[in-house]
Write a protein that holds these residues in place. Structure first.
Motif, PDB file in Angstrom:
ATOM      1  N   THR A  25       0.845  -1.190   0.000  1.00  0.00           N
ATOM      2  CA  THR A  25       0.000   0.000   0.000  1.00  0.00           C
ATOM      3  C   THR A  25       0.886   1.248   0.000  1.00  0.00           C
ATOM      4  N   ASP A  26       0.260   2.408  -0.206  1.00  0.00           N
ATOM      5  CA  ASP A  26       1.012   3.658  -0.184  1.00  0.00           C
ATOM      6  C   ASP A  26       1.655   3.887   1.190  1.00  0.00           C
ATOM      7  N   GLU A  27       0.917   3.578   2.231  1.00  0.00           N
ATOM      8  CA  GLU A  27       1.458   3.757   3.579  1.00  0.00           C
ATOM      9  C   GLU A  27       2.639   2.823   3.825  1.00  0.00           C
ATOM     10  N   GLU A  28       2.545   1.587   3.367  1.00  0.00           N
ATOM     11  CA  GLU A  28       3.647   0.638   3.541  1.00  0.00           C
ATOM     12  C   GLU A  28       4.886   1.078   2.771  1.00  0.00           C
ATOM     13  N   LEU A  29       4.703   1.598   1.573  1.00  0.00           N
ATOM     14  CA  LEU A  29       5.846   2.066   0.797  1.00  0.00           C
ATOM     15  C   LEU A  29       6.573   3.205   1.513  1.00  0.00           C
ATOM     16  N   VAL A  30       5.802   4.116   2.115  1.00  0.00           N
ATOM     17  CA  VAL A  30       6.412   5.272   2.772  1.00  0.00           C
ATOM     18  C   VAL A  30       7.029   4.883   4.114  1.00  0.00           C
ATOM     19  N   VAL A  31       6.267   4.170   4.956  1.00  0.00           N
ATOM     20  CA  VAL A  31       6.702   3.896   6.328  1.00  0.00           C
ATOM     21  C   VAL A  31       7.704   2.751   6.397  1.00  0.00           C
ATOM     22  N   GLN A  32       7.410   1.655   5.702  1.00  0.00           N
ATOM     23  CA  GLN A  32       8.236   0.457   5.830  1.00  0.00           C
ATOM     24  C   GLN A  32       9.467   0.468   4.926  1.00  0.00           C
ATOM     25  N   PRO A  44      12.515  -4.223   5.262  1.00  0.00           N
ATOM     26  CA  PRO A  44      11.847  -5.514   5.419  1.00  0.00           C
ATOM     27  C   PRO A  44      12.337  -6.559   4.421  1.00  0.00           C
ATOM     28  N   ALA A  45      12.673  -6.123   3.200  1.00  0.00           N
ATOM     29  CA  ALA A  45      13.199  -7.015   2.161  1.00  0.00           C
ATOM     30  C   ALA A  45      13.996  -6.179   1.175  1.00  0.00           C
ATOM     31  N   SER A  46      15.097  -6.747   0.702  1.00  0.00           N
ATOM     32  CA  SER A  46      15.943  -6.040  -0.269  1.00  0.00           C
ATOM     33  C   SER A  46      15.413  -6.279  -1.672  1.00  0.00           C
TER      34      SER A  46
END
Length: 245
Positions: A25-32, A44-46
């Motif tokens: 999601t957009d939030e996951e892309l920004v935060v994670q 979280p993953a390369s």
């Protein structure tokens, strides 16, 4: 102990094993991902590579052209003393469209990032030719805000509060267009029947006759001319009316 699936590097892009899909999601892309990249924290993953977008056209980027591709890119200033980003590429440029969208965290409703939509144009501005290539550029809302700061761990020698460069996360894909067969099918449903030779006819005469004031002879859905052409019933009615003196 269960072994986690690992990504495989091919042609400079990390790929997930078969059966796995990367749909954050957009939030996951920004935060994670982006937030951790900016503050030099483990990801979280390369799976998202670093790249200089200015050295590539969108169709030449690593990875399959039919898939969405994700990249980390460091923004470069267009002018030495300016804040505008350099959007130039090999044979064109990226042009922003619309307003930036705020990305909020689901739990606290804090603005954690911004999303900008850009379209790729061939040639030089302002006379470039628009293409179907789209980019969603994600950036942190403000690295100094509370929502964008990682808390420092105790006894940690790494200062993760200081941003490490002006990083953005880019999602690039090609917009799909409807084929000619799909367009013809949609137009056929809206405009009416098609003759055997492929020519489409519209019954303007029938519509005009139905709009005229002849309610007694135009009751059916067909045209008035077709109804009056049957003279057998009219002849029987006329002969019966003349048989009585």
């Amino acid at each position: 102990m269960e072994r986690k699936p690992s990504a495989v590097a091919r042609h400079g892009v990390l790929r997930l094993p078969p059966g796995f899909r990367f749909h954050p999601t957009d939030e996951e892309l920004v935060v994670q991902y982006l937030k951790r990249k900016v503050f030099s924290c483990p990801l979280p993953a390369s799976i998202i590579p670093d790249i200089n977008l200015g050295n590539f056209d969108p169709w030449d980027l690593p990875g399959g052209c039919e898939e969405e591709r994700y990249f980390f890119n460091q923004r470069e200033a267009k002018y030495p003393n300016g804040s505008r980003s350099n959007r130039a590429a090999r044979s064109g440029y990226w042009k922003a469209t619309g307003k930036d969208k705020q990305i909020k965290s689901a739990g606290f409703s804090q603005v954690v990032g911004m999303k900008k939509v850009l379209v790729f144009y061939r040639g030089k501005p302002p006379s470039g030719i628009k293409t179907d290539w789209i980019m969603h550029e994600y950036r942190l809302a403000c690295p100094e805000t509370k929502a964008c700061i990682f808390p420092q761990r105790k006894n940690s020698t790494h200062n993760s509060v200081i941003p490490n460069g002006d990083w953005v996360l880019c999602r690039i894909f090609k917009k799909k267009r409807a084929t000619n067969m799909e367009i013809d099918a949609e137009e056929g449903e809206q405009e009416g029947p098609i003759a055997n030779n492929g020519i489409r006819f519209i019954d303007f005469m029938g519509q005009r006759d139905r709009d005229q004031s002849h309610p007694s002879s135009c009751i059916s859905n067909s045209s008035c001319v077709t109804e009056l052409s049957d003279g057998s019933s009219n002849g029987e009615e006329n002969s019966s009316s003349r048989s009585i003196p």
